[in-house]
Design an enzyme around this catalytic site. Structure first.
Site, PDB file in Angstrom:
ATOM      1  CE  LYS A  45      -2.420  -1.296   3.735  1.00  0.00           C
ATOM      2  NZ  LYS A  45      -3.403  -1.224   4.832  1.00  0.00           N
ATOM      3  CE  LYS A  47      -1.932   3.212   5.319  1.00  0.00           C
ATOM      4  NZ  LYS A  47      -2.917   2.796   6.319  1.00  0.00           N
TER       5      LYS A  47
END
Length: 152
Positions: A45, A47
């Protein structure tokens, strides 16, 4: 009949906003199941987590509102999880409003308001600002020491 609530999240930098959300989620039913994003999924993602997956799971399990935690490996697993775990309610923070409405054909979908003025993003911003301030102070001290050494 037991009512099961299911939710998902990263729960990095666990804070009072998370606790309040979990409390409200648990109040919707008799059991709260939490899908916690794995470190690998977070990387996909884009992150970068601060707290490793295993520690985030440990913190979630220590929270009295959470009955069980399972790994979230990818975006597509939610439908299968809801069916497999027999979840009556799928609930998320309202920052996800509308994103999971397609699950409404198999469960009730609810979006709860976030806790105002509290977020992991804000905590990261403040933490980065503090680090920058500390680095700036350190640079000033080193510059001063450098000038002192040169004057000797």
């Amino acid at each position: 009949m037991t009512k099961t609530v299911i939710t998902y999240g990263t729960f990095d930098m666990f804070h009072v906003g998370h606790v309040r959300l979990l409390k409200r989620l648990r109040a919707l039913g008799d059991r709260l199941l939490v899908g916690c994003s794995t470190d690998e999924f977070n990387a996909l993602k884009g992150k970068r987590g601060v707290i490793p997956y295993e520690q985030r799971v440990e913190m979630l399990l220590a929270c009295r509102y959470v009955d069980d935690v399972f790994p979230e490996h990818d975006w597509g697993q939610k439908r299968d999880d809801i069916l497999h775990k027999k979840a009556d309610i799928f609930a998320m923070g309202d920052d996800w409003a509308g994103k999971f409405d397609d699950l409404g054909d198999i469960t009730q979908v609810i979006y709860l308001p976030r806790t105002p003025s509290i977020s992991s993003t804000e905590l990261r911003r403040v933490s980065a600002a503090l680090r920058e301030e500390q680095l700036s102070e350190l640079r000033n001290v080193l510059d001063h020491l450098n000038r002192v050494v040169k004057s000797l």
